[in-house]
Write an enzyme that holds these catalytic residues in place. Structure first.
Site, PDB file in Angstrom:
ATOM      1  N   ASP A  19       0.793  -1.225   0.000  1.00 56.90           N
ATOM      2  CA  ASP A  19       0.000   0.000   0.000  1.00 56.90           C
ATOM      3  C   ASP A  19       0.827   1.276   0.000  1.00 56.90           C
ATOM      4  O   ASP A  19       0.256   2.373  -0.021  1.00 56.90           O
ATOM      5  CB  ASP A  19      -0.955   0.013   1.192  1.00 56.90           C
ATOM      6  N   CYS A 143      -6.819  -0.175   9.282  1.00 55.96           N
ATOM      7  CA  CYS A 143      -5.462   0.239   8.952  1.00 55.96           C
ATOM      8  C   CYS A 143      -5.495   1.507   8.112  1.00 55.96           C
ATOM      9  O   CYS A 143      -5.798   1.452   6.916  1.00 55.96           O
ATOM     10  CB  CYS A 143      -4.761  -0.898   8.188  1.00 55.96           C
ATOM     11  N   LEU A 201       7.941   3.147  20.677  1.00 55.02           N
ATOM     12  CA  LEU A 201       7.123   2.523  21.714  1.00 55.02           C
ATOM     13  C   LEU A 201       6.650   1.188  21.161  1.00 55.02           C
ATOM     14  O   LEU A 201       5.827   1.141  20.253  1.00 55.02           O
ATOM     15  CB  LEU A 201       5.938   3.423  22.085  1.00 55.02           C
ATOM     16  N   ASP A 202       7.195   0.088  21.696  1.00 51.14           N
ATOM     17  CA  ASP A 202       6.950  -1.224  21.109  1.00 51.14           C
ATOM     18  C   ASP A 202       7.338  -2.284  22.131  1.00 51.14           C
ATOM     19  O   ASP A 202       8.404  -2.176  22.751  1.00 51.14           O
ATOM     20  CB  ASP A 202       7.800  -1.388  19.839  1.00 51.14           C
ATOM     21  N   GLY A 221      -1.194  -3.015  23.519  1.00 50.61           N
ATOM     22  CA  GLY A 221      -2.554  -2.529  23.676  1.00 50.61           C
ATOM     23  C   GLY A 221      -2.737  -1.397  24.657  1.00 50.61           C
ATOM     24  O   GLY A 221      -3.877  -1.009  24.938  1.00 50.61           O
ATOM     25  N   ASP A 223      -1.421   1.806  24.351  1.00 45.45           N
ATOM     26  CA  ASP A 223      -0.993   3.070  23.748  1.00 45.45           C
ATOM     27  C   ASP A 223      -1.731   4.272  24.325  1.00 45.45           C
ATOM     28  O   ASP A 223      -1.142   5.336  24.561  1.00 45.45           O
ATOM     29  CB  ASP A 223      -1.218   3.036  22.235  1.00 45.45           C
ATOM     30  N   TYR A 427     -10.325  -9.831   7.806  1.00 41.82           N
ATOM     31  CA  TYR A 427     -11.077  -9.153   8.858  1.00 41.82           C
ATOM     32  C   TYR A 427     -11.149 -10.068  10.073  1.00 41.82           C
ATOM     33  O   TYR A 427     -10.869 -11.261   9.972  1.00 41.82           O
ATOM     34  CB  TYR A 427     -12.488  -8.822   8.363  1.00 41.82           C
ATOM     35  N   ASP A 447      -9.731 -10.751  -8.953  1.00 41.34           N
ATOM     36  CA  ASP A 447      -8.409 -10.855  -8.348  1.00 41.34           C
ATOM     37  C   ASP A 447      -7.431 -11.333  -9.411  1.00 41.34           C
ATOM     38  O   ASP A 447      -7.824 -11.637 -10.547  1.00 41.34           O
ATOM     39  CB  ASP A 447      -8.432 -11.803  -7.149  1.00 41.34           C
ATOM     40  N   ASP A 694      -4.344 -15.723  11.207  1.00 38.87           N
ATOM     41  CA  ASP A 694      -4.562 -15.014  12.468  1.00 38.87           C
ATOM     42  C   ASP A 694      -5.959 -14.439  12.586  1.00 38.87           C
ATOM     43  O   ASP A 694      -6.380 -14.025  13.669  1.00 38.87           O
ATOM     44  CB  ASP A 694      -3.524 -13.913  12.646  1.00 38.87           C
TER      45      ASP A 694
END
Length: 737
Positions: A19, A143, A201-202, A221, A223, A427, A447, A694
């Site tokens: 992207d 995103c 920050l990670d 989680g 932040d 999703y 596609d 995932d």
């Protein structure tokens, strides 16, 4: 005497394998793409990665779809007959028309990834709005697109970082690398070489963290809590821009009272980061002469996502880093270009149908409901009533769409189109998506390869790729630079662009007068008409163009919010029935049965989202999915490098190999995104779509997601590991890599 042969021709193209849209060059030989080269502009020449250079392997792949296919077996059996493009469009139009007549226009949903399709130019929304369906979704809901929508709550626009001039870069979990987000990686390196500070920050010791000036290893989680801690330091120590806050902000006193609820000892307890390090980082950011907080996919995907993204926008504003040199800049629309939102015809769909958009009532931030509130402010400041920055400001909520598809709640959705988007794996709650797809009357996919989503379709149409079409990229309304992409080769077969798909379908549906462009170049000419140039003239004279940057534009126009100012307390959120101030909300807790914090949705360099697992030169770089685990956790579990494990959550499980990494924060597990096994097509259900994806892990119930957007919590949910044998039927490359 021998003559020198002319070198093979090259064209300027914009890579759409990921992207980021790098400007590169395409070299052709005998009518085929043979090589991708770096751009010849010195500012762009380093912006190339091994995904981009693999384009010939992708575009010329033997398994590319080239002929339209119609399902002849049961849904998901992967049995097809070849048909013509004209037959496909005719039948799709007839079946879509029947669905709309039976269930209403809102029964049609579309999912697309604009960076893949590239040439829709808003024609998907245009046809949907003419038909009357508001149910368009995209991965940008998870995103960047949702980031744009949330930023607009604070100041009516989504700014972009001036990395070329900044003196401080703050990366919340974002990890640009040489082969992932390459232009951002190069820009950060250039800033660092100039002396800019970098704060990361990670939870992981990421590539960026290894070379950062400060690294805050916060728990996944958290932040929003971290940002509230930064604001506590900045407010208590007077490090904010008092003049800007006084003249251009509303809600400061209310915000300060909320921030006072987060003293550093509380923030330390929540995030796991030492309070002194939190304060040091806040001071470094606030006192820099120009500082940026670039967009990050990590903050996008948390249970407090709206608050965390809002806090980024607030930090920019109160420290004086908004719309200034070296800060985060709001780019006005390019005056020589027709915005995509104008082509989308959002006024063509009635207010009553807009209100039927799934998510409009429950999770309204990136839906039509919020966009309608912003129409007046946008027109006052930017001269547009609708502006779909990063495609993310007029969307339906994906989970609500798939729930309606699966269960008919609150109404049935019975026709689903996916273009350049492997929706099944893209999703949250993949099992629900699978039920949803199996409950459709019509599924259409466009596609370039047969994906698990395509295997469930009624019609699969072959799409083109970036070397096979002309294009001008505009940054999806985030920036205002126009960049050239030229067709280098002919598509061949029955391959069509996304532009052609929507144009042809519109004509078949009876909307031909609203789609008057015979060819893609005609539409590009239309979009360039305000500049007085055609596409051919643009391509003959430049590879990119844009207005000179302007700063502090709010001094002339104010901000595109209802108040005309930066809304630290959001009047829009208040009107929508939500807390107008940012807050921290704790995610689901770990327990003895589920002792690990899991974070998923993580990209791997050789792949973009669910793509490229079938491209050998890329797959060799990452042959199998791997769950990262800290050495202490691996020892406790009795695991060694390469062992197969099953990661279980309350929602689902994935099977993958272990990768023992000292860079991981103890107690955390990292799961890669988008894994399936193209080589298993024909031997495993949907090519192994449920083995390692995932998307099965994270729930999307009302209490599992961000309230305001409906965004899933991918960053810090409980899980456990079980050692298992390798799944049956795995390929050699998976087993050995």
């Amino acid at each position: 005497m021998t003559s020198l042969a002319e070198p093979p021709p090259t064209k300027y193209v914009i890579c759409s394998i990921c992207d980021i849209g790098c400007q590169v060059r395409a070299k052709t030989t005998d009518g085929r793409l043979s090589r991708i080269l770096a751009h010849d502009n010195p500012l762009l020449t380093r912006n190339i990665c091994y995904k981009g250079t693999a384009a010939p392997h992708i575009h010329n792949h033997a398994d590319r779809l080239r002929i339209p296919l119609k399902r002849v077996g049961g849904r998901g059996e992967d049995r097809w007959e070849e048909i013509t493009h004209e037959q496909a469009i005719t039948e799709i139009a007839e079946r879509l028309r029947a669905t709309v007549e039976r269930h209403g226009p809102e029964a049609w949903a579309v999912s697309t990834s604009g960076w893949n399709t590239q040439t829709a130019h808003g024609l998907d929304r245009r046809l949907m709005n003419l038909v009357g369906s508001p149910n368009w979704i995209s991965g940008v809901a998870l995103c960047a697109g949702n980031t744009a929508a949330v930023n607009r709550l604070t100041y009516g626009w989504f700014p972009s970082p001036d990395l070329m001039n900044t003196n401080c870069v703050v990366l919340f979990g974002h990890n640009p690398r040489k082969h992932s987000w390459t232009p951002v990686y190069n820009a950060i390196n250039a800033a660092r070489a100039r002396g800019a500070k970098v704060i990361v920050l990670d939870p992981r010791v990421s590539d960026q963290a290894e070379v950062a000036d400060l690294h805050l290893r916060l728990r996944a989680g958290t932040d929003a809590a971290m940002c509230l801690g930064w604001l506590k330091v900045i407010f208590d120590e007077g490090l904010y821009d008092a003049g800007f806050v006084r003249d251009w902000c509303v809600g400061f006193d209310e915000l300060r009272a909320r921030v006072d609820e987060y003293p550093l000892d509380r923030v330390e307890a929540i995030t796991g980061v030492d309070r002194d390090l939190i304060a040091e980082a806040a001071r470094m950011y606030a006192t820099a002469d120009g500082a940026v907080i670039p967009w990050t996919p990590v903050t996008d995907q948390q249970i407090s996502s709206t608050s965390a993204i809002r806090l980024h926008s607030i930090l920019r504003a109160v420290t004086g880093n908004l719309d200034v040199v070296g800060g985060d800049v709001m780019h006005a629309p390019n005056p020589g270009w027709v915005p995509e939102a104008h082509l989308q015809l959002h006024d063509a769909i009635s207010p009553a149908q807009r209100a039927r958009q799934l998510g409009y009532d429950k999770h309204p931030v990136y839906t039509y409901r919020t966009a309608e509130i912003l129409q007046g402010p946008l027109e006052r400041v930017w001269g547009v009533r609708w502006m779909d920055q990063l495609m993310g400001c007029h969307m339906a909520n994906p989970s609500e769409v798939f729930r309606a598809m699966a269960d008919g709640d609150p109404y049935p959705v019975k026709a689903f189109f996916a273009l350049g988007n492997n929706s099944l794996l893209s999703y949250p709650n993949q099992h629900q998506i699978h039920r949803a797809l199996r409950n459709q009357d019509l599924i259409v996919v466009q596609d370039i390869f047969m994906t698990p989503t395509a295997m469930l379709a009624d019609y699969v149409l072959p799409g083109d790729v970036f070397t096979e079409r002309d294009h001008i990229a505009d940054g999806w309304g985030w920036g205002n630079r126009l960049s050239l992409s030229q067709q280098a080769v002919e598509p061949g077969g029955e391959i069509r662009s996304t532009f052609a798909f929507w144009r042809d379908l519109a004509h078949a549906m009876g909307y031909g007068e609203q789609f008057p462009w015979p060819a893609l170049e005609d539409l590009l000419d239309h979009r360039l008409a305000p500049s007085g140039r055609t596409f051919a003239e643009f391509a003959a004279t430049r590879t990119m163009d844009g207005p000179p940057p302007a700063f502090r534009k709010y001094l002339r126009t104010g901000f595109a919010t209802p108040s005309g100012k930066v809304e630290l307390a959001s009047s829009i959120l208040a009107d929508l029935g939500f807390d107008p101030l940012p807050y921290y909300r704790e995610g689901p807790p770990t327990s003895p049965g589920f002792p690990y914090w899991v974070f998923s949705g993580v990209r791997e360099d050789p792949f973009f989202q669910t793509g490229q697992r079938n491209i050998e030169v890329l797959r060799r770089r990452s042959p199998s999915p791997k769950i990262f685990i800290h050495p202490a956790d691996a020892e406790r579990e009795g695991l060694t490098e390469g062992d197969w494990v099953r990661l279980e959550t309350a929602t689902g499980h994935v099977t993958a190999k272990t990768a023992v990494k000292a860079s991981m924060l103890e107690g955390h597990l990292r799961v890669p995104h988008g894994w399936w096994y193209p080589e298993l097509r024909g031997t495993a259900e949907l090519a192994g779509a449920f083995v390692s994806s995932d998307a099965v892990l994270s729930p999307d119930g009302d209490e599992d997601i961000d309230y305001e957007q409906g965004t899933p919590h991918f960053k810090g949910y409980p899980g456990r590991l079980v050692r298992v044998d390798a799944p049956e039927g795995m390929s050699t490359i998976t087993m050995e890599g």
